[in-house]
Design a protein around this motif. Structure first.
Motif, PDB file in Angstrom:
ATOM      1  N   ARG A 419       0.834  -1.204   0.000  1.00  0.00           N
ATOM      2  CA  ARG A 419       0.000   0.000   0.000  1.00  0.00           C
ATOM      3  C   ARG A 419       0.870   1.256   0.000  1.00  0.00           C
ATOM      4  NH1 ARG A 419      -4.503   0.484   4.490  1.00  0.00           N
ATOM      5  NH2 ARG A 419      -6.025   0.892   2.844  1.00  0.00           N
ATOM      6  N   GLU A 420       1.936   1.231   0.801  1.00  0.00           N
ATOM      7  CA  GLU A 420       2.824   2.392   0.901  1.00  0.00           C
ATOM      8  C   GLU A 420       3.685   2.551  -0.349  1.00  0.00           C
ATOM      9  OE1 GLU A 420       6.749   3.697   3.524  1.00  0.00           O
ATOM     10  OE2 GLU A 420       5.467   2.059   4.217  1.00  0.00           O
ATOM     11  N   LEU A 421       4.367   1.479  -0.772  1.00  0.00           N
ATOM     12  CA  LEU A 421       5.273   1.581  -1.913  1.00  0.00           C
ATOM     13  C   LEU A 421       4.534   1.895  -3.207  1.00  0.00           C
ATOM     14  CD1 LEU A 421       7.651  -1.465  -1.235  1.00  0.00           C
ATOM     15  CD2 LEU A 421       8.129   0.960  -0.850  1.00  0.00           C
ATOM     16  N   TRP A 424      -1.158   3.134  -3.007  1.00  0.00           N
ATOM     17  CA  TRP A 424      -2.458   2.579  -3.380  1.00  0.00           C
ATOM     18  C   TRP A 424      -3.607   3.569  -3.210  1.00  0.00           C
ATOM     19  CZ3 TRP A 424      -4.936  -1.546  -5.532  1.00  0.00           C
ATOM     20  CH2 TRP A 424      -6.275  -1.738  -5.214  1.00  0.00           C
ATOM     21  N   ASP A 425      -3.663   4.244  -2.083  1.00  0.00           N
ATOM     22  CA  ASP A 425      -4.816   5.095  -1.797  1.00  0.00           C
ATOM     23  C   ASP A 425      -4.948   6.210  -2.826  1.00  0.00           C
ATOM     24  OD1 ASP A 425      -5.402   3.548   0.435  1.00  0.00           O
ATOM     25  OD2 ASP A 425      -4.199   4.794   1.771  1.00  0.00           O
ATOM     26  N   ASN A 426      -3.840   6.864  -3.140  1.00  0.00           N
ATOM     27  CA  ASN A 426      -3.901   7.963  -4.108  1.00  0.00           C
ATOM     28  C   ASN A 426      -4.145   7.458  -5.528  1.00  0.00           C
ATOM     29  OD1 ASN A 426      -3.534  10.046  -2.234  1.00  0.00           O
ATOM     30  ND2 ASN A 426      -1.303   9.792  -2.287  1.00  0.00           N
ATOM     31  N   ARG A 427      -3.480   6.358  -5.877  1.00  0.00           N
ATOM     32  CA  ARG A 427      -3.691   5.814  -7.226  1.00  0.00           C
ATOM     33  C   ARG A 427      -5.145   5.364  -7.399  1.00  0.00           C
ATOM     34  NH1 ARG A 427       0.857   4.327 -10.380  1.00  0.00           N
ATOM     35  NH2 ARG A 427       2.844   4.686  -9.329  1.00  0.00           N
ATOM     36  N   ARG A 428      -5.699   4.727  -6.376  1.00  0.00           N
ATOM     37  CA  ARG A 428      -7.078   4.255  -6.488  1.00  0.00           C
ATOM     38  C   ARG A 428      -8.049   5.418  -6.585  1.00  0.00           C
ATOM     39  NH1 ARG A 428     -11.412   2.298  -3.153  1.00  0.00           N
ATOM     40  NH2 ARG A 428     -12.504   0.604  -4.248  1.00  0.00           N
ATOM     41  N   ILE A 438     -10.072   6.170 -22.893  1.00  0.00           N
ATOM     42  CA  ILE A 438      -8.848   5.694 -22.253  1.00  0.00           C
ATOM     43  C   ILE A 438      -9.007   5.869 -20.748  1.00  0.00           C
ATOM     44  CG2 ILE A 438      -6.356   6.000 -22.024  1.00  0.00           C
ATOM     45  CD1 ILE A 438      -6.296   6.867 -24.917  1.00  0.00           C
ATOM     46  N   ARG A 439      -8.886   4.737 -20.031  1.00  0.00           N
ATOM     47  CA  ARG A 439      -9.172   4.763 -18.598  1.00  0.00           C
ATOM     48  C   ARG A 439      -8.108   3.988 -17.829  1.00  0.00           C
ATOM     49  NH1 ARG A 439     -15.613   3.077 -18.789  1.00  0.00           N
ATOM     50  NH2 ARG A 439     -16.155   4.334 -20.627  1.00  0.00           N
ATOM     51  N   ARG A 440      -7.915   4.426 -16.573  1.00  0.00           N
ATOM     52  CA  ARG A 440      -6.940   3.765 -15.686  1.00  0.00           C
ATOM     53  C   ARG A 440      -7.662   2.922 -14.654  1.00  0.00           C
ATOM     54  NH1 ARG A 440      -3.514   7.818 -12.566  1.00  0.00           N
ATOM     55  NH2 ARG A 440      -2.831   5.937 -11.459  1.00  0.00           N
ATOM     56  N   GLY A 441      -6.946   1.908 -14.171  1.00  0.00           N
ATOM     57  CA  GLY A 441      -7.445   1.103 -13.076  1.00  0.00           C
ATOM     58  C   GLY A 441      -6.300   0.559 -12.257  1.00  0.00           C
ATOM     59  N   VAL A 442      -6.576   0.258 -10.999  1.00  0.00           N
ATOM     60  CA  VAL A 442      -5.594  -0.395 -10.141  1.00  0.00           C
ATOM     61  C   VAL A 442      -6.186  -1.703  -9.642  1.00  0.00           C
ATOM     62  CG1 VAL A 442      -4.429   1.721  -9.433  1.00  0.00           C
ATOM     63  CG2 VAL A 442      -6.365   0.877  -8.095  1.00  0.00           C
ATOM     64  N   PHE A 617       0.466  -5.651  -6.841  1.00  0.00           N
ATOM     65  CA  PHE A 617      -0.256  -4.402  -7.073  1.00  0.00           C
ATOM     66  C   PHE A 617       0.023  -3.960  -8.503  1.00  0.00           C
ATOM     67  CE2 PHE A 617       0.252  -4.525  -2.531  1.00  0.00           C
ATOM     68  CZ  PHE A 617      -0.825  -3.837  -1.985  1.00  0.00           C
ATOM     69  N   VAL A 618      -1.005  -3.500  -9.204  1.00  0.00           N
ATOM     70  CA  VAL A 618      -0.814  -3.080 -10.587  1.00  0.00           C
ATOM     71  C   VAL A 618      -1.637  -1.837 -10.884  1.00  0.00           C
ATOM     72  CG1 VAL A 618      -2.644  -4.576 -11.507  1.00  0.00           C
ATOM     73  CG2 VAL A 618      -0.773  -3.870 -12.994  1.00  0.00           C
ATOM     74  N   ASP A 619      -1.060  -0.938 -11.667  1.00  0.00           N
ATOM     75  CA  ASP A 619      -1.723   0.251 -12.207  1.00  0.00           C
ATOM     76  C   ASP A 619      -1.625   0.131 -13.724  1.00  0.00           C
ATOM     77  OD1 ASP A 619      -2.030   2.850 -13.427  1.00  0.00           O
ATOM     78  OD2 ASP A 619      -1.548   3.823 -11.531  1.00  0.00           O
ATOM     79  N   LEU A 620      -2.764   0.200 -14.406  1.00  0.00           N
ATOM     80  CA  LEU A 620      -2.753   0.027 -15.856  1.00  0.00           C
ATOM     81  C   LEU A 620      -3.728   0.970 -16.536  1.00  0.00           C
ATOM     82  CD1 LEU A 620      -5.578  -1.647 -16.451  1.00  0.00           C
ATOM     83  CD2 LEU A 620      -4.212  -3.594 -15.718  1.00  0.00           C
ATOM     84  N   THR A 621      -3.526   1.101 -17.823  1.00  0.00           N
ATOM     85  CA  THR A 621      -4.398   1.916 -18.669  1.00  0.00           C
ATOM     86  C   THR A 621      -5.015   1.025 -19.728  1.00  0.00           C
ATOM     87  OG1 THR A 621      -3.048   3.893 -18.329  1.00  0.00           O
ATOM     88  CG2 THR A 621      -4.506   3.879 -20.243  1.00  0.00           C
TER      89      THR A 621
END
Length: 761
Positions: A419-421, A424-428, A438-442, A617-621
């Motif tokens: 969550r820290e590295l 997570w909270d801000n990305r979500r 075009i959309r992002r998701g975590v 953990f993943v952040d994608l578009t």
């Protein structure tokens, strides 16, 4: 101290300079080459086979058909032998067959003076077939009246049920119940070095096999079974190996090359499969159909989990039902405070033969489970990370299936550190309430795994240490180095326990069943965990023998001495060097009256199997019109106990993450459902990610201490592959609002689901 340091791999220079010798580098004078005649259909009977034209081709020495080989079946799975007949692997494979059961099944084989001649001759063998109905799905293979691939009453290989508590009763009374159906695909290992082996007969008429295998001692046994010879009449040598990922945890071409040299008077015969043949005729990952249910209270407490698995093993059993069985056993640690139910069945079909592949059933069932966890979070209105934090395993929890206590569990800390590295909270928050093309998701997903196969399998390992005259030490283990770096951490273990520098340990990487003490091989993420006790005991014994002779040399009591950094010192005054290990060894070797070479050898069994944990953990578009997924950031976190070599551990995680991304977004063997023909059995049409297709890969470790381990560590080899797929699926769902419950998530799959959802025309 050697352990915990990123020391250079013991085989690094040999591999990067080309000095390392692989099976194909070890050719022999007079080598003959073999090539299969393979079936162009997926199911049928050979009605006519004519070898006359092929035999007339200059350079052809012999052709064997299915009529010329032993007619009894043999197993191929890389499992240790069992004294319980009910646990033995299914013996349904023959060297060649007149009943072809998959596209590419072998019906004859040509032996010639060179490979090109063998290939030409194979094309001249005339074969006619009576085609039979092709069964590629459960619906066709298990239908009433379906043709039987291996006799019996049906094409069902095996089924079983596991239960901890009463999940059905809990599900019936649940506040929240989530249900889903999930499908995974067939993929291939695509290791860099293909499948290759050769065999010859020695002066005692024993068959010697040189092979790229993960399981030399098991190969020895299976070849003997296939040829109906004594086990001791077979010798297997494993040189350097260019990857296996479970494919080479099967006995593949070794029985055939052994048979050929036996029939041809002992001349060396090589069997090397092309990449196309590797797709058709080695092993694949099982496709799973999973029906799942979970139950939760309204505050998010997970109460029950039930999974029903249907596994397609293809044309032959290989590892068969053990894959589906292992998947359930490995995930039971993840959310242990639940009523747990697991039902699995495995069936034969006319697909290429499935077998072991990195993760061994856990990736498929984890995909289903972790998708349902996200769906539960959505229904509860909870952050999916918070739901996992609430329910994952803690130290002291009890596995619901085997009732074993979890003595080390760092999965909660993995999630909190992630969550820290990952931020997570801000990305979500940035991904909520999106629109547009075009959309992002975590996404996030968790995993649990095991550190060996006990108690299902016998976990035996061996280590031999020999002190050389100059104070260096030769280390020989039965465990096989296949690229994962095990030889390096074994050297670190030995150096630390004996008390000598890491540079003093020389690891003999080649396994030879005539010389190397028994070990079943490289699989199940077992090697560092199971071999560690043997190394620890042998190294401790060697150190004690060094001290004993040093005490004789310098007139000190043994209890007063210790070995530190290659020197014998006083325990209470370690700065006082009495003797070097080299001096002790020279005296032991050459003293006129006492001593001898100082040697220690141990073979022992491991009877514990602690779980390893991790998460992704993943952040994608997602580009919806193009049906394209781009990973912006991905990180794996792992609890594998004490990390023995951080750089090697990071390499293991990066490799597993890459394979996990490939399994999720790229890879699929395209097999025609009606004909069983494989449409993309080559590396041009089969898509897997290259280095240019992968994002930057990040990882971190939560170091716990596993008290059942010789060095505090647990498994790491397979876990990194397991959790990327559900994390990516969950992120795509968050980005688009479209739940996709099948793999792979290729543009084709995304288009089909986006079209149904009205996102694309």
């Amino acid at each position: 101290m050697p352990l915990g340091a990123s020391l250079k791999r013991v085989d690094a220079e040999a591999k990067v300079t080309g000095r390392a010798r692989y099976t194909d580098d070890l050719s022999m004078p007079g080598m003959r080459y073999a090539k299969y005649v393979r079936s162009p259909i997926a199911h049928g009977l050979v009605t006519r086979i004519d070898t006359e034209k092929a035999l007339q081709l200059p350079g052809v020495e012999a052709i064997f058909t299915y009529q010329d080989v032993p007619q009894h079946g043999f197993p191929t799975a890389g499992h240790a032998w069992s004294l319980d007949a009910n646990k033995l692997d299914v013996a349904d494979k023959q060297l060649l067959t007149g009943h072809v059961r998959h596209h590419g099944d072998g019906v004859a084989i040509v032996v010639a003076c060179d490979l090109l001649t063998a290939e030409k001759a194979a094309m001249l063998v005339e074969v006619e077939y009576q085609e039979l109905p092709v069964m590629t799905t459960a619906a066709t293979a298990l239908a009433t009246g379906a043709p039987l691939l291996h006799g019996g009453e049906s094409n069902l290989l095996k089924q079983h049920t596991l239960k901890g508590g009463d999940p059905d009763a809990v599900l019936a009374e649940a506040d929240i119940r989530i249900e889903g159906q999930y499908q995974t695909q067939v993929v291939q290992h695509c290791h860099l070095e293909g499948v290759i082996s050769y065999a010859y007969m020695d002066q005692m008429e024993r068959i010697v096999i040189v092979s790229s295998t993960q399981i030399p001692h098991i190969v020895r046994r299976v070849v003997a079974q296939a040829l109906d010879r004594p086990w001791s009449s077979i010798r297997v040598i494993k040189p350097y190996i260019g990857g296996g990922f479970g494919n080479k945890q099967d006995v593949l071409e070794e029985p055939m090359c052994a048979f050929l040299t036996w029939k041809l008077g002992g001349v060396p015969v090589k069997v090397e499969l092309s990449r196309e043949e590797c797709f058709l005729a080695t092993r694949t990952r099982h496709s799973f159909a999973v029906t799942g249910q979970i139950a939760l209270t309204r505050d998010g407490t997970l109460q029950a989990c039930s999974l029903d698995v249907l596994s397609n093993t293809g044309a032959y059993a290989s590892h068969g039902h053990s894959i589906a069985s292992a998947g359930g056993n490995k995930i039971a640690y993840l959310y242990p405070r639940v009523a747990f139910g697991y039902q699995a069945a495995t069936y034969y079909s006319n697909l290429p033969n499935a077998g072991a592949m990195r993760g061994y059933g856990a990736p498929q069932v984890t995909f289903a489970l972790e998708c349902m966890i996200d769906e539960a979070a959505a229904q509860l209105g909870m952050d999916p990370l918070e739901l996992r934090i609430k329910n994952v395993a803690r130290q002291g929890d009890i596995n619901p299936l085997n009732h074993k206590e979890i003595k080390s569990a760092g999965i909660l800390e993995c999630l909190l550190k992630g969550r820290e590295l990952f931020d997570w909270d801000n990305r979500r928050a940035a991904c909520l309430n999106q629109s547009g093309p075009i959309r992002r998701g975590v996404g996030v997903a968790c995993l649990s795994y095991a550190s060996n196969t006990y108690p299902v399998g016998v976990e035996i390992a061996s280590a031999r240490l020999l002190l050389n005259q100059d104070g260096t030490i030769h280390l020989q283990v039965g465990a096989t180095e296949i690229g994962q770096g095990s030889d390096t951490v074994f050297a670190q273990m030995a150096a630390q326990t004996v008390g000598v520098p890491f540079s003093s340990i020389y690891v003999i990487s080649t396994q030879d069943t005539d010389i190397t003490a028994y070990d079943p091989g490289a699989f199940a993420s077992r090697q560092s965990y199971v071999t560690a006790p043997a190394i620890y005991q042998a190294a401790t014994e060697l150190r004690e023998k060094i001290i004993k002779h040093a005490a004789f040399m310098c007139g000190q009591a043994e209890w007063a001495l210790e070995v530190v950094d290659g020197n014998v010192v006083l325990k209470h005054r370690p700065e006082k060097v009495l003797l070097s290990v080299k001096e002790v060894s020279m005296s032991a070797h050459y003293h006129q009256e006492v001593g001898g070479q100082i040697i220690a050898e141990v073979s022992c069994k491991t009877r514990s199997n602690p779980p390893a944990f991790g998460c992704t953990f993943v952040d994608l578009t997602v580009d919806i019109p193009l049906c394209k997924v781009t990973i912006n950031k991905i990180i794996n976190l792992h609890d594998s106990g004490q990390i023995l070599n951080p750089q090697l551990a990071e390499g293991q995680v990066h490799g597993g993450m890459g394979m996990g991304i490939g399994w999720t977004l790229f890879e699929e063997m395209i097999i025609d459902e009606k004909s069983g023909i494989v449409r993309n059995n080559n590396l041009l049409d089969y898509k897997f990610p290259t280095i240019l297709d992968l994002p930057d890969l990040d990882c971190a470790f939560i170091e716990t201490y596993e008290p059942q381990s010789a060095y505090g560590h647990k498994a790491l080899g397979e876990p990194p592959l397991i959790s990327p797929a559900p994390a990516i699926r969950n992120a795509i769902w968050m980005a688009t609002g479209v739940k996709i419950d099948e793999l792979p998530l290729t543009p084709k799959t995304l288009y089909q689901h986006f079209a149904l959802a009205g996102l694309v025309e």
